[in-house]
Design an enzyme around this catalytic site. Structure first.
Site, PDB file in Angstrom:
ATOM      1  NE  ARG A 143     -38.572 -85.606 -28.042  1.00  9.88           N
ATOM      2  CZ  ARG A 143     -38.630 -86.898 -27.686  1.00  9.88           C
ATOM      3  NH1 ARG A 143     -39.174 -87.246 -26.536  1.00  9.88           N
ATOM      4  NH2 ARG A 143     -38.138 -87.831 -28.479  1.00  9.88           N
ATOM      5  CE  LYS A 145     -35.139 -84.952 -30.144  1.00 11.78           C
ATOM      6  NZ  LYS A 145     -34.275 -86.142 -30.211  1.00 11.78           N
ATOM      7  CD  GLN A 148     -35.937 -80.163 -34.333  1.00  8.37           C
ATOM      8  OE1 GLN A 148     -36.983 -79.773 -33.844  1.00  8.37           O
ATOM      9  NE2 GLN A 148     -35.748 -81.416 -34.704  1.00  8.37           N
ATOM     10  CG  HIS A 153     -37.865 -72.403 -33.039  1.00  7.42           C
ATOM     11  ND1 HIS A 153     -39.007 -73.148 -33.256  1.00  7.42           N
ATOM     12  CD2 HIS A 153     -37.745 -72.288 -31.687  1.00  7.42           C
ATOM     13  CE1 HIS A 153     -39.547 -73.463 -32.095  1.00  7.42           C
ATOM     14  NE2 HIS A 153     -38.801 -72.957 -31.131  1.00  7.42           N
ATOM     15  CG  HIS A 156     -42.246 -67.724 -36.009  1.00  7.06           C
ATOM     16  ND1 HIS A 156     -43.056 -68.552 -35.280  1.00  7.06           N
ATOM     17  CD2 HIS A 156     -43.012 -67.259 -37.038  1.00  7.06           C
ATOM     18  CE1 HIS A 156     -44.266 -68.585 -35.828  1.00  7.06           C
ATOM     19  NE2 HIS A 156     -44.263 -67.810 -36.896  1.00  7.06           N
ATOM     20  CE1 TYR A 193     -46.375 -84.534 -41.658  1.00 10.34           C
ATOM     21  CE2 TYR A 193     -45.148 -83.055 -40.212  1.00 10.34           C
ATOM     22  CZ  TYR A 193     -45.178 -84.140 -41.071  1.00 10.34           C
ATOM     23  OH  TYR A 193     -44.044 -84.844 -41.327  1.00 10.34           O
ATOM     24  CE  LYS A 210     -42.006 -86.736 -45.897  1.00 10.33           C
ATOM     25  NZ  LYS A 210     -41.151 -87.747 -45.287  1.00 10.33           N
ATOM     26  CD  GLN A 217     -44.846 -72.966 -41.689  1.00  2.19           C
ATOM     27  OE1 GLN A 217     -43.848 -73.428 -42.232  1.00  2.19           O
ATOM     28  NE2 GLN A 217     -44.989 -72.930 -40.382  1.00  2.19           N
TER      29      GLN A 217
END
Length: 300
Positions: A143, A145, A148, A153, A156, A193, A210, A217
């Site tokens: 997509r 992105k 991000q 990210h 992890h 969510y 949100k 976390q």
């Protein structure tokens, strides 16, 4: 003669590696040997190698292409992960944490009792979700992105499959499963969510909670760190300390990375709101929780 000598040294090193690998694998839990991915570490290592290659090359491949419309797929994916995460949470609980597991020292039950097998299978299924969750990154790339694809990210998602492969292979039960149990609950809420947010603006306006995803976390990490830290003082605990130390170290690293991300993002969000500007909302999750896997931001 020198070439022969160097070749002999190399063969000795190779033989030593093979012997150590064989000895290590012999220590694995025989109950999980035939389960998917558990025969050897190589399927996991190859999967992660492909993952990192994709992370490195994917954005370039997509550079001159239009982003994929994956809305329907993301809705199905997120709600599937809600079901799977909650199922694992219940199974790990019934395998011990809802019943007779101790929050202190809890050895691994290596027997073939139904309860011990239930815990081992639940932890193995938890590992499988870590492979599935690599899809989050794939969705980002497809997509477009790319913003991000942060270190948080990739670190992890890229670390957990291998670390939990070790856990399932050698200690599929006991003390260390507390981490998986808590994480399965957090992911149930998190993907719920994402799934609801992916349904569109008609649902998004009701998702007032949100901003608490990252808080949840962080709370998870604090709970796991507190629990795992006991291993330092439980001198007579019949649970392999290296595995507990590994959980403690990478959970600490996650905590500090998420806290840095939280402070940076929420400080920025607060300052923007104080200026009377709209905050940023993500249809399929918040980028500020370091875990989102969906659509591009838009202003409310």
């Amino acid at each position: 003669m020198q070439i022969f000598y160097l070749t002999s040294i190399n063969m000795d090193i190779l033989n030593s590696i093979v012997i150590h690998y064989t000895n290590m694998m012999a220590l694995g839990d025989p109950r999980v040997e035939s389960w998917a991915f558990m025969g050897s570490p190589f399927p996991t290592l190859m999967t992660l190698t492909a993952y990192f290659i994709f992370v490195y090359n994917g954005p370039g491949i997509m550079k001159d292409r239009k982003p994929f419309d994956l809305k329907f797929i993301l809705i199905i994916y997120n709600f599937f992960m809600v079901f799977l995460s909650f199922y694992i949470f219940v199974e790990i609980g019934l395998g011990g944490w809802f019943t007779d597991y101790s929050l202190g020292c809890q050895p691994v039950d290596y027997s073939n009792s139904p309860k011990a097998i239930r815990m081992a299978r639940a932890i193995w299924l938890f590992l499988i979700t870590k492979y599935i969750e690599l899809s989050d990154t794939v969705f980002f790339v497809l997509r477009k992105k790319q913003n991000q694809l942060t270190f948080l990210h990739v670190y992890h998602h890229g670390w957990l499959p291998f670390s939990w492969w070790l856990g399932v292979k050698f200690v599929p039960g006991g003390f260390g499963t507390f981490h998986a149990w808590i994480n399965a609950f957090v992911h149930t809420v998190m993907y719920l969510y994402y799934g609801l947010a992916a349904l569109g603006p008609s649902v998004q306006k009701y998702l007032w909670w949100k901003k608490y995803i990252t808080t949840l976390q962080l709370a998870q990490f604090v709970i796991v760190i507190t629990h795992t830290s006991q291993i330092i003082f439980l001198r007579d605990c019949d649970y392999p300390p290296p595995f507990a130390y590994a959980i403690l170290i990478y959970t600490l690293s996650f905590f500090f990375l998420f806290m840095k991300f939280y402070r940076k993002t929420y400080r920025k969000t607060t300052s923007v709101q104080e200026e009377g500007k709209p905050s940023t909302f993500y249809k399929n999750g918040l980028v500020r929780n370091g875990q989102s896997n969906g659509f591009k931001p838009k202003n409310n």
